[in-house]
Write a protein that holds these residues in place. Structure first.
Motif, PDB file in Angstrom:
ATOM      1  N   ASN A   1      -0.694  -7.773   4.864  1.00  0.00           N
ATOM      2  CA  ASN A   1      -0.242  -7.721   3.488  1.00  0.00           C
ATOM      3  C   ASN A   1       1.209  -7.268   3.404  1.00  0.00           C
ATOM      4  O   ASN A   1       1.768  -6.701   4.359  1.00  0.00           O
ATOM      5  CB  ASN A   1      -1.109  -6.728   2.712  1.00  0.00           C
ATOM      6  N   GLY A   2       1.825  -7.476   2.242  1.00  0.00           N
ATOM      7  CA  GLY A   2       3.161  -6.970   1.989  1.00  0.00           C
ATOM      8  C   GLY A   2       3.127  -5.502   1.607  1.00  0.00           C
ATOM      9  O   GLY A   2       2.082  -4.958   1.218  1.00  0.00           O
ATOM     10  N   ARG A   3       4.264  -4.843   1.684  1.00  0.00           N
ATOM     11  CA  ARG A   3       4.344  -3.403   1.485  1.00  0.00           C
ATOM     12  C   ARG A   3       3.863  -2.969   0.102  1.00  0.00           C
ATOM     13  O   ARG A   3       3.232  -1.928  -0.053  1.00  0.00           O
ATOM     14  CB  ARG A   3       5.787  -2.938   1.712  1.00  0.00           C
ATOM     15  N   GLY A   4       4.133  -3.742  -0.921  1.00  0.00           N
ATOM     16  CA  GLY A   4       3.786  -3.317  -2.276  1.00  0.00           C
ATOM     17  C   GLY A   4       2.568  -3.981  -2.867  1.00  0.00           C
ATOM     18  O   GLY A   4       2.333  -3.901  -4.081  1.00  0.00           O
ATOM     19  N   ASP A   5       1.751  -4.621  -2.018  1.00  0.00           N
ATOM     20  CA  ASP A   5       0.652  -5.435  -2.546  1.00  0.00           C
ATOM     21  C   ASP A   5      -0.456  -4.630  -3.223  1.00  0.00           C
ATOM     22  O   ASP A   5      -1.150  -5.156  -4.085  1.00  0.00           O
ATOM     23  CB  ASP A   5       0.029  -6.280  -1.430  1.00  0.00           C
TER      24      ASP A   5
ATOM     25  N   PRO B   1       1.504   1.297  -6.207  1.00  0.00           N
ATOM     26  CA  PRO B   1       2.516   2.273  -5.781  1.00  0.00           C
ATOM     27  C   PRO B   1       1.964   3.505  -5.080  1.00  0.00           C
ATOM     28  O   PRO B   1       2.710   4.215  -4.408  1.00  0.00           O
ATOM     29  CB  PRO B   1       3.180   2.665  -7.108  1.00  0.00           C
ATOM     30  N   HIS B   2       0.676   3.787  -5.226  1.00  0.00           N
ATOM     31  CA  HIS B   2       0.162   5.080  -4.762  1.00  0.00           C
ATOM     32  C   HIS B   2      -0.140   5.121  -3.265  1.00  0.00           C
ATOM     33  O   HIS B   2      -0.115   6.203  -2.670  1.00  0.00           O
ATOM     34  CB  HIS B   2      -1.094   5.454  -5.543  1.00  0.00           C
ATOM     35  N   VAL B   3      -0.431   3.978  -2.650  1.00  0.00           N
ATOM     36  CA  VAL B   3      -0.796   3.999  -1.232  1.00  0.00           C
ATOM     37  C   VAL B   3       0.388   4.367  -0.340  1.00  0.00           C
ATOM     38  O   VAL B   3       0.205   4.813   0.794  1.00  0.00           O
ATOM     39  CB  VAL B   3      -1.412   2.655  -0.776  1.00  0.00           C
ATOM     40  N   ALA B   4       1.611   4.212  -0.862  1.00  0.00           N
ATOM     41  CA  ALA B   4       2.782   4.580  -0.061  1.00  0.00           C
ATOM     42  C   ALA B   4       2.816   6.072   0.230  1.00  0.00           C
ATOM     43  O   ALA B   4       3.455   6.515   1.190  1.00  0.00           O
ATOM     44  CB  ALA B   4       4.063   4.164  -0.782  1.00  0.00           C
ATOM     45  N   ASP B   5       2.123   6.866  -0.584  1.00  0.00           N
ATOM     46  CA  ASP B   5       2.104   8.319  -0.396  1.00  0.00           C
ATOM     47  C   ASP B   5       0.860   8.803   0.332  1.00  0.00           C
ATOM     48  O   ASP B   5       0.573  10.005   0.348  1.00  0.00           O
ATOM     49  CB  ASP B   5       2.182   9.013  -1.762  1.00  0.00           C
TER      50      ASP B   5
END
Length: 303
Positions: free
Chosen positions: A216-220, A223-227
């Motif tokens: 998958n792409g980074r923002g798919d 926003p919360h999974v990045a943290d």
């Protein structure tokens, strides 16, 4: 190729040798390579240990390559054309921890067989199925109840729903780049087809690299999974009209299959595919990605 495979046969099983796959996504390994260091990296010892793991984990995709010689012995070279491997990961391994792949011996063409990976002490690392051809039964991952969650249960994956598309793009695996990558960081089972000519003409892409291509792409997933700290829970690769060849352009796309939650994680299942210029699906992937609740500020103070 199949005649050179090192394995023993026991009780109808093809048992591979012990191998020591490396944690090549660790912070130290990425720093040496000059690659950017991702935040919240499950492959970093300190981060992983803070979440109850023994150390930085070896990516589940790395384990796929270790099965290939046994799959060729079981199904012949056609495994790369219409074969599958479908794995659910049960216990994480750490850098250079010895593991072996085990594959059932099919009794007839088209049979689906059980496969697993074990640590040297017998601990189950992964289990699932493999096949070549279009067997009647579903693969291990397609037989699972994906247990979709109520949207009200989700924090990390709030707003993500089945059917949502993942990033689509065009991509071509450069054969020289693949050769340099495999020479710099050898895999557990380096087939000559990955760096030189293959029965299909050009070099072919090894399974672990196919997983990265179909990711998958980074923002798919919002926003919360990045943290949060993420890890692979399950991976299935299925060749439809394979293999995936170096130097060939492919269109990559996919969509969410299910979103769920467990006591310790939130997770997403998604399906993706590589399609050639004729519109033919060459390989498909089903993946489960999990994010640790304890690593997210959204779960600070407990559930």
């Amino acid at each position: 190729m199949t005649g050179t495979v090192a394995y023993t046969e026991r009780d109808g099983l093809l048992v591979g040798p012990l191998r020591t796959p490396h944690n090549r996504a660790s912070s130290a390994a990425l720093a040496r390579s000059g690659a950017p260091l991702p935040a919240h990296n499950i492959h970093d010892d300190t981060t992983a240990q803070s979440l109850g793991f023994r150390g930085g984990t070896v990516a589940g995709s790395v384990h796929l390559d270790q099965f290939v010689p046994l799959l060729l012995a079981a199904f012949s070279d056609r495994w790369f054309e219409d074969g599958s491997i479908s794995l659910q990961f049960r216990n994480a391994t750490v850098d250079a921890e010895p593991v072996r792949a085990i594959v059932g011996r099919p009794e007839a063409t088209g049979d689906q067989v059980a496969v697993r990976m074990e640590r040297d002490d017998g601990l189950l690392v992964a289990e699932g199925t493999a096949s070549a051809g279009w067997q009647a039964g579903p693969t291990h991952l397609h037989a699972l109840d994906l247990r979709a969650a109520s949207p009200s249960e989700l924090r990390l994956l709030a707003g993500v729903s089945p059917g949502a598309p993942i990033s689509s793009r065009s991509s071509t695996v450069d054969p020289d780049e693949q050769r340099r990558r495999l020479e710099a960081a050898p895999i557990t089972e380096p087939l000559p087809w990955y760096t030189g000519p293959s029965p299909w003409g050009p070099s072919i892409v090894n399974p672990a690299a196919i997983v990265q291509l179909l990711r998958n792409g980074r923002g798919d997933f919002g926003p919360h999974v990045a943290d949060a700290v993420g890890l692979f829970g399950a991976i299935e690769l299925r060749f439809r009209s394979g293999p995936l060849c170096c130097g060939t352009p492919y269109e990559l796309s996919g969509e969410v299959a299910a979103v769920g939650a467990s006591p310790k994680t939130e997770y997403v299942w998604y399906d993706s595919r590589a399609v050639d210029r004729d519109g033919e699906a060459v390989v498909t992937m089903r993946m489960q990605l999990r994010w640790m609740k304890a690593s997210s500020p959204l779960y600070a103070g407990g559930d």
